[in-house]
Scaffold this active site. Sequence first.
Site, PDB file in Angstrom:
ATOM      1  N   ALA A  72     -93.051  43.600 -36.859  1.00  0.00           N
ATOM      2  CA  ALA A  72     -91.593  43.951 -36.315  1.00  0.00           C
ATOM      3  C   ALA A  72     -90.950  42.142 -36.070  1.00  0.00           C
ATOM      4  O   ALA A  72     -89.701  42.132 -36.329  1.00  0.00           O
ATOM      5  CB  ALA A  72     -91.486  44.524 -35.141  1.00  0.00           C
ATOM      6  N   ASN A 145     -88.975  46.716 -23.746  1.00  0.00           N
ATOM      7  CA  ASN A 145     -90.304  46.608 -23.507  1.00  0.00           C
ATOM      8  C   ASN A 145     -91.090  46.441 -22.251  1.00  0.00           C
ATOM      9  O   ASN A 145     -92.181  46.763 -21.815  1.00  0.00           O
ATOM     10  CB  ASN A 145     -91.051  45.596 -24.501  1.00  0.00           C
ATOM     11  N   GLN A 173     -89.881  49.878 -29.399  1.00  0.00           N
ATOM     12  CA  GLN A 173     -90.518  50.698 -28.225  1.00  0.00           C
ATOM     13  C   GLN A 173     -89.624  51.946 -28.157  1.00  0.00           C
ATOM     14  O   GLN A 173     -90.085  52.788 -27.690  1.00  0.00           O
ATOM     15  CB  GLN A 173     -89.939  49.910 -26.863  1.00  0.00           C
ATOM     16  N   HIS A 192     -97.914  49.633 -35.002  1.00  0.00           N
ATOM     17  CA  HIS A 192     -98.786  49.673 -33.880  1.00  0.00           C
ATOM     18  C   HIS A 192     -98.339  50.141 -32.825  1.00  0.00           C
ATOM     19  O   HIS A 192     -99.029  50.377 -31.719  1.00  0.00           O
ATOM     20  CB  HIS A 192     -99.464  48.180 -33.832  1.00  0.00           C
ATOM     21  N   THR A 227     -97.398  40.832 -51.720  1.00  0.00           N
ATOM     22  CA  THR A 227     -98.177  41.981 -52.262  1.00  0.00           C
ATOM     23  C   THR A 227     -98.587  42.895 -51.046  1.00  0.00           C
ATOM     24  O   THR A 227     -99.027  42.639 -49.998  1.00  0.00           O
ATOM     25  CB  THR A 227     -99.812  41.571 -53.122  1.00  0.00           C
ATOM     26  N   CYS A 309     -96.343  40.155 -23.978  1.00  0.00           N
ATOM     27  CA  CYS A 309     -95.936  39.014 -24.634  1.00  0.00           C
ATOM     28  C   CYS A 309     -95.564  37.833 -23.848  1.00  0.00           C
ATOM     29  O   CYS A 309     -95.648  36.520 -24.400  1.00  0.00           O
ATOM     30  CB  CYS A 309     -94.718  39.452 -25.422  1.00  0.00           C
TER      31      CYS A 309
END
Length: 362
Positions: A72, A145, A173, A192, A227, A309
């Site tokens: 993200a 968050n 979130q 995730h 890729t 974070c």
Amino acid sequence: MIYLDYQATTPLAPEARDAMLKWLDGPDGTGFGNPHSPHRMGRMAAAAVDLARDQVAALFPPGGSVHFTGNACEAINLAMRGTVMKGGQKQGRVAISAIEHAAVRDTAMAIDDPVIMPVDRDGIADTHANLPGDTALVCIMQVNNEIGTVQPVAQIAERAREAGALVLCDAVQGAGKFAAPGGADMIAISAHKIYGPKGIGALWVRDGVDIDPQITGGLQERLRSGTLSTALCAGFGAAAALAAERLEADKALASSLWDRALDLFEGWEVNGSRELRNHANLSIRKDGLDVARLMSDCRDVMFSAGSACASGSGKPSHVLKAIGLSDAQAKSTIRLGWGRYSAVEDLEAAAKVIINAAAQQG
């Protein structure tokens, strides 16, 4: 161990894991093909990516396209730099709420000195904040968050349109927990955080919005070079489909655990609105609490000191400061988060450990 840090990351759903396995190798050894190759194995992988893209797209409004990214944070950078810095020339100012994630906040500061839209003591952004006439992009998250507050994205998007600005919504979130935010031109999410794999995110772009690619190369994703991992895409898609299917059930579980947590932590102060929030997020504080010591004393309970974070920075959370907390109050805050695989018995056991450890501090 008891896991109560669902805002940091979520367990991988078994359905997502199963969807990934065949594209890591596969029983016949053909699952590893490059989805950008024209031969049969490549076309097989490309079909899996297309399916995943459709599954992820179902989490967004109609009238846009989904572009897979590495996470993200990359999606946010692509959206912000690709619209505000067109051809290397700054198109205008960036406005952000005072409680945006560092991915938005730091990128805005790297572009230029951003306009900061204040929030109230409940952690809700001001829908009447002043937007200068040269504002090119407004960034407003769907759900915070750290404190879980749900933001008035549609109202702020309307203000942005009046100012002639685009809107980016960090829905990391909120995805899979709430309906897609209304009024945004770009929306970023992460696999995730919805029980998918780490290492993949997505940027939804409304039709007609022009973005400059930020990674040069083959432009396999049109806006992004590199890729794609078929396995990560497949896992993301399966997780997104499951999130859409289980939306109401997951919300009901979160609400029931929220009610129980409020009972268990009676006497602790809740940060942020109790109503306009993700009820899988509980940010609470206790005056004088030494959070570092608490976490050391509760090693079998996985929770966060505010935000995962920012937990290692040593600085008070900018989110908690924005809602009017003192440095001491911000540093005495913990964040608990639960989700699809949480049980009330685990919450009760964790609360007992945390409350007892806090009491030992006097």
